[in-house]
Design a protein around this motif. Structure first.
Motif, PDB file in Angstrom:
ATOM      1  N   VAL A  11       0.736  -1.301  -0.035  1.00  0.00           N
ATOM      2  CA  VAL A  11      -0.182  -0.109  -0.019  1.00  0.00           C
ATOM      3  C   VAL A  11       0.929   1.295   0.067  1.00  0.00           C
ATOM      4  O   VAL A  11       0.537   2.350  -0.545  1.00  0.00           O
ATOM      5  CB  VAL A  11      -1.002   0.129   1.277  1.00  0.00           C
ATOM      6  CG1 VAL A  11      -1.799   1.263   1.271  1.00  0.00           C
ATOM      7  CG2 VAL A  11      -1.896  -1.298   0.919  1.00  0.00           C
ATOM      8  N   GLU A  12       2.038   1.258   0.793  1.00  0.00           N
ATOM      9  CA  GLU A  12       2.897   2.466   0.699  1.00  0.00           C
ATOM     10  C   GLU A  12       3.501   3.014  -0.786  1.00  0.00           C
ATOM     11  O   GLU A  12       3.457   4.112  -1.035  1.00  0.00           O
ATOM     12  CB  GLU A  12       4.072   1.986   1.575  1.00  0.00           C
ATOM     13  CG  GLU A  12       3.809   2.164   3.033  1.00  0.00           C
ATOM     14  CD  GLU A  12       3.148   0.781   3.682  1.00  0.00           C
ATOM     15  OE1 GLU A  12       3.030   0.604   4.803  1.00  0.00           O
ATOM     16  OE2 GLU A  12       2.810   0.049   2.929  1.00  0.00           O
ATOM     17  N   GLU A  13       3.414   1.958  -1.549  1.00  0.00           N
ATOM     18  CA  GLU A  13       3.874   2.375  -2.666  1.00  0.00           C
ATOM     19  C   GLU A  13       2.818   3.009  -3.553  1.00  0.00           C
ATOM     20  O   GLU A  13       3.168   4.091  -4.252  1.00  0.00           O
ATOM     21  CB  GLU A  13       4.084   0.964  -3.720  1.00  0.00           C
ATOM     22  CG  GLU A  13       5.449   0.343  -3.290  1.00  0.00           C
ATOM     23  CD  GLU A  13       6.870   1.362  -3.648  1.00  0.00           C
ATOM     24  OE1 GLU A  13       6.733   2.031  -4.731  1.00  0.00           O
ATOM     25  OE2 GLU A  13       7.697   1.338  -2.924  1.00  0.00           O
ATOM     26  N   LEU A  14       1.570   2.814  -3.203  1.00  0.00           N
ATOM     27  CA  LEU A  14       0.243   3.639  -3.886  1.00  0.00           C
ATOM     28  C   LEU A  14       0.522   4.750  -3.277  1.00  0.00           C
ATOM     29  O   LEU A  14       0.072   5.887  -3.901  1.00  0.00           O
ATOM     30  CB  LEU A  14      -0.947   3.061  -3.585  1.00  0.00           C
ATOM     31  CG  LEU A  14      -0.969   1.442  -4.082  1.00  0.00           C
ATOM     32  CD1 LEU A  14      -2.190   0.965  -3.963  1.00  0.00           C
ATOM     33  CD2 LEU A  14      -0.784   1.410  -5.826  1.00  0.00           C
ATOM     34  N   ARG A  15       0.938   5.162  -2.047  1.00  0.00           N
ATOM     35  CA  ARG A  15       0.639   6.441  -1.152  1.00  0.00           C
ATOM     36  C   ARG A  15       1.692   7.233  -1.512  1.00  0.00           C
ATOM     37  O   ARG A  15       1.996   8.564  -1.104  1.00  0.00           O
ATOM     38  CB  ARG A  15       0.769   6.096   0.243  1.00  0.00           C
ATOM     39  CG  ARG A  15      -0.604   5.546   0.759  1.00  0.00           C
ATOM     40  CD  ARG A  15      -0.545   4.917   2.202  1.00  0.00           C
ATOM     41  NE  ARG A  15       0.335   5.862   3.023  1.00  0.00           N
ATOM     42  CZ  ARG A  15       0.675   5.546   4.369  1.00  0.00           C
ATOM     43  NH1 ARG A  15       0.623   4.592   4.959  1.00  0.00           N
ATOM     44  NH2 ARG A  15       1.004   6.756   5.045  1.00  0.00           N
ATOM     45  N   TYR A  16       3.172   6.883  -2.246  1.00  0.00           N
ATOM     46  CA  TYR A  16       4.178   7.579  -2.762  1.00  0.00           C
ATOM     47  C   TYR A  16       3.921   9.117  -3.333  1.00  0.00           C
ATOM     48  O   TYR A  16       4.271  10.061  -2.893  1.00  0.00           O
ATOM     49  CB  TYR A  16       5.133   6.450  -3.442  1.00  0.00           C
ATOM     50  CG  TYR A  16       6.150   7.214  -3.493  1.00  0.00           C
ATOM     51  CD1 TYR A  16       7.373   7.002  -2.421  1.00  0.00           C
ATOM     52  CD2 TYR A  16       6.991   7.679  -4.793  1.00  0.00           C
ATOM     53  CE1 TYR A  16       8.660   7.655  -2.746  1.00  0.00           C
ATOM     54  CE2 TYR A  16       8.268   8.135  -5.043  1.00  0.00           C
ATOM     55  CZ  TYR A  16       9.264   8.233  -3.624  1.00  0.00           C
ATOM     56  OH  TYR A  16      10.356   8.676  -3.951  1.00  0.00           O
ATOM     57  N   LEU A  40      17.873  14.726   6.817  1.00  0.00           N
ATOM     58  CA  LEU A  40      17.416  16.122   5.980  1.00  0.00           C
ATOM     59  C   LEU A  40      15.974  16.323   5.487  1.00  0.00           C
ATOM     60  O   LEU A  40      15.600  17.517   5.425  1.00  0.00           O
ATOM     61  CB  LEU A  40      18.113  16.100   4.672  1.00  0.00           C
ATOM     62  CG  LEU A  40      18.170  17.445   3.871  1.00  0.00           C
ATOM     63  CD1 LEU A  40      18.648  18.442   4.490  1.00  0.00           C
ATOM     64  CD2 LEU A  40      18.924  17.221   2.507  1.00  0.00           C
ATOM     65  N   GLY A  41      15.247  15.162   5.526  1.00  0.00           N
ATOM     66  CA  GLY A  41      13.935  15.255   5.255  1.00  0.00           C
ATOM     67  C   GLY A  41      13.168  13.973   4.957  1.00  0.00           C
ATOM     68  O   GLY A  41      14.057  13.191   4.890  1.00  0.00           O
ATOM     69  N   HIS A  42      11.891  14.118   4.982  1.00  0.00           N
ATOM     70  CA  HIS A  42      10.937  12.894   4.686  1.00  0.00           C
ATOM     71  C   HIS A  42       9.705  13.247   4.067  1.00  0.00           C
ATOM     72  O   HIS A  42       9.262  14.174   4.350  1.00  0.00           O
ATOM     73  CB  HIS A  42      10.926  12.251   6.106  1.00  0.00           C
ATOM     74  CG  HIS A  42      10.143  13.166   7.050  1.00  0.00           C
ATOM     75  ND1 HIS A  42       8.926  13.343   7.129  1.00  0.00           N
ATOM     76  CD2 HIS A  42      10.837  14.141   8.189  1.00  0.00           C
ATOM     77  CE1 HIS A  42       8.678  14.272   8.159  1.00  0.00           C
ATOM     78  NE2 HIS A  42       9.866  14.811   8.509  1.00  0.00           N
ATOM     79  N   GLY A  43       9.181  12.113   3.493  1.00  0.00           N
ATOM     80  CA  GLY A  43       7.736  12.252   2.933  1.00  0.00           C
ATOM     81  C   GLY A  43       6.777  12.349   4.060  1.00  0.00           C
ATOM     82  O   GLY A  43       7.096  11.731   5.284  1.00  0.00           O
ATOM     83  N   VAL A  44       5.773  13.043   3.912  1.00  0.00           N
ATOM     84  CA  VAL A  44       4.908  13.476   5.016  1.00  0.00           C
ATOM     85  C   VAL A  44       3.332  13.317   4.368  1.00  0.00           C
ATOM     86  O   VAL A  44       3.186  13.790   3.138  1.00  0.00           O
ATOM     87  CB  VAL A  44       5.068  14.679   5.459  1.00  0.00           C
ATOM     88  CG1 VAL A  44       4.650  15.886   4.346  1.00  0.00           C
ATOM     89  CG2 VAL A  44       4.028  14.912   6.797  1.00  0.00           C
ATOM     90  N   GLY A  45       2.485  12.696   4.915  1.00  0.00           N
ATOM     91  CA  GLY A  45       1.162  12.477   4.315  1.00  0.00           C
ATOM     92  C   GLY A  45       0.225  11.932   5.355  1.00  0.00           C
ATOM     93  O   GLY A  45      -0.041  12.664   6.310  1.00  0.00           O
ATOM     94  N   GLU A  87       7.370   9.320   5.901  1.00  0.00           N
ATOM     95  CA  GLU A  87       7.015   8.205   4.819  1.00  0.00           C
ATOM     96  C   GLU A  87       8.320   8.378   3.842  1.00  0.00           C
ATOM     97  O   GLU A  87       8.898   9.448   4.010  1.00  0.00           O
ATOM     98  CB  GLU A  87       5.794   8.609   4.210  1.00  0.00           C
ATOM     99  CG  GLU A  87       4.314   8.708   5.138  1.00  0.00           C
ATOM    100  CD  GLU A  87       3.276   9.062   3.996  1.00  0.00           C
ATOM    101  OE1 GLU A  87       2.260   8.932   4.611  1.00  0.00           O
ATOM    102  OE2 GLU A  87       3.393   9.514   2.945  1.00  0.00           O
ATOM    103  N   GLU A  88       8.245   7.460   3.068  1.00  0.00           N
ATOM    104  CA  GLU A  88       9.249   7.557   1.749  1.00  0.00           C
ATOM    105  C   GLU A  88       8.839   8.623   0.936  1.00  0.00           C
ATOM    106  O   GLU A  88       7.510   8.799   0.730  1.00  0.00           O
ATOM    107  CB  GLU A  88       9.336   6.328   1.077  1.00  0.00           C
ATOM    108  CG  GLU A  88      10.045   5.251   1.717  1.00  0.00           C
ATOM    109  CD  GLU A  88      11.754   5.422   1.594  1.00  0.00           C
ATOM    110  OE1 GLU A  88      12.058   6.263   1.459  1.00  0.00           O
ATOM    111  OE2 GLU A  88      12.274   4.276   2.068  1.00  0.00           O
ATOM    112  N   PRO A  89       9.737   9.476   0.275  1.00  0.00           N
ATOM    113  CA  PRO A  89      11.033   9.123   0.361  1.00  0.00           C
ATOM    114  C   PRO A  89      11.807   9.982   1.746  1.00  0.00           C
ATOM    115  O   PRO A  89      11.434  10.973   1.863  1.00  0.00           O
ATOM    116  CB  PRO A  89      11.565   9.911  -0.901  1.00  0.00           C
ATOM    117  CG  PRO A  89      10.532  11.094  -0.992  1.00  0.00           C
ATOM    118  CD  PRO A  89       9.318  10.535  -0.605  1.00  0.00           C
TER     119      PRO A  89
END
Length: 360
Positions: A127-132, A289-294, A299-301
């Motif tokens: 599911v995480e791949e869909l959320r990217y 340095l940073g991260h995905g957020v949702g 989250e990735e990346p």
């Protein structure tokens, strides 16, 4: 193709009959369910939301494409519930989210399912791949969360004075976010001052703000399940040369990082460019340095010298360089950033010019 159909297609790619979702963010993303204590089973034979008596009515109203199962009716046992659903739908290869289940629960499931010829297969990031890459609806919700956060910090500024405690300011900021429309805070507010600013995830306390303190505020709002993430650093009363140097350096580093966030760029690239800016203090530069957020705060990346992904259009990512000296303090500046076709859009708009508050 909707999200549910995409998951079913991914099941084929992973040689699974079904997947059992336990990560609340993934359950919400796929089913639309918005509360707690719910799980999902997605298969080519049927789709199910598993919850208990307290939430059945809510689940029925929100999850129209799913059969709602009350696990209280199966001896109050989720493993027994899963067994019955799998037998009913002839599921033999059941994937599970291996990063979101403790060993004891796995063992109980295995003991219940395997005697029936139902095999548990660990899966990861289906599911995480869909959320990217975020949809327009997800982007709109994140933008709203950022607007709420910006407005709330603006309203907090007049309250930031010498003699006020960190805890009092954190409580007011969280209050403003909820008054301004947040469903809840995005995460525990980080609001620390003085030498505590070297603690990257320091907790607010009864420490009072003093003249000459650095003040770091790292906070976010949650709107419709989507999170904003902002950090600003202030100086209280009066600034010294070292503080000014460090602030300007981090501000420059963040600008360079933002300039190097665009589609097709590897997650390590912004970090490489920032290290050229902060090389004088590279030993005190934090590599996160940073991260995905949702739906999740992290989250990735993930950006940094350990990143593994490529940045794509539609990703939402933080850019948050920081430099920290134990026992002295630190500076961090962070924005939530949408990756666009031509580059990026900064979603958190609170100013980044240095603010010296309650000047002496």
């Amino acid at each position: 193709m909707n999200r549910l159909e995409k998951v079913v297609n991914l099941l084929k790619d992973n040689n699974l009959d079904a997947i059992y979702l336990t990560n609340p963010s993934n359950v919400n993303y796929i089913t639309g369910y918005t509360d707690e204590e719910a799980y999902a089973l997605i298969s080519k034979y049927g789709n199910f939301v598993i919850t208990d008596t307290r939430y059945i009515e809510l689940a029925e109203s929100l999850c129209k494409d799913f059969e709602i199962i009350n696990w209280h009716l199966f001896d109050r046992s989720i493993p027994k519930t899963l067994k019955e659903v799998c037998i009913k739908t002839n599921i033999k290869k059941l994937g599970f989210e291996k990063n979101n289940i403790i060993f004891d629960n796995y063992n109980t499931l295995k003991c219940e399912l395997e005697p029936e010829g139902i095999h548990l297969i660990p899966s990861e990031n289906i599911v995480e791949e869909l959320r990217y890459i975020k949809t327009q609806d997800e982007i709109d919700n994140t933008k709203k969360a950022c607007m709420i956060a910006d407005k709330s910090l603006e309203e907090l500024i007049p309250h930031i004075k010498i003699g006020v405690t960190e805890s009092e300011l954190a409580a007011k900021l969280e209050y403003f976010m909820k008054i301004n429309g947040a469903n809840q805070v995005g995460f525990d507010t980080i609001l620390v001052s003085g030498t505590k600013t070297s603690l990257l995830h320091g907790k607010p306390s009864d420490k009072v703000l003093e003249n000459g303190d650095l003040l770091i505020i790292d906070y976010g709002a949650n709107y419709n399940g989507y999170i904003s993430d902002t950090t600003r650093t202030f100086i209280i009363g009066s600034a010294n040369e070292r503080q000014l140097e460090l602030y300007n350096l981090v501000k420059e580093a963040q600008l360079v990082g933002l300039e190097n966030m665009k589609p097709g760029v590897h997650a390590t690239h912004p970090d490489t460019k920032i290290r050229e800016v902060v090389k004088k203090y590279e030993d005190n530069y934090y590599r996160g340095l940073g991260h995905g957020v949702g739906r999740d705060l992290h989250e990735e990346p993930f950006l940094g010298n350990y990143g593994t992904k490529t940045i794509k259009e539609g990703c939402i990512i933080t850019m948050e360089p920081g430099i920290y000296f134990p026992g002295w303090g630190g500076v961090r500046i962070e924005d939530t950033v949408l990756i666009t076709k031509g580059g990026n859009e900064i979603l958190t708009k609170f100013p980044k010019d240095l603010m010296i508050l309650d000047k002496q």
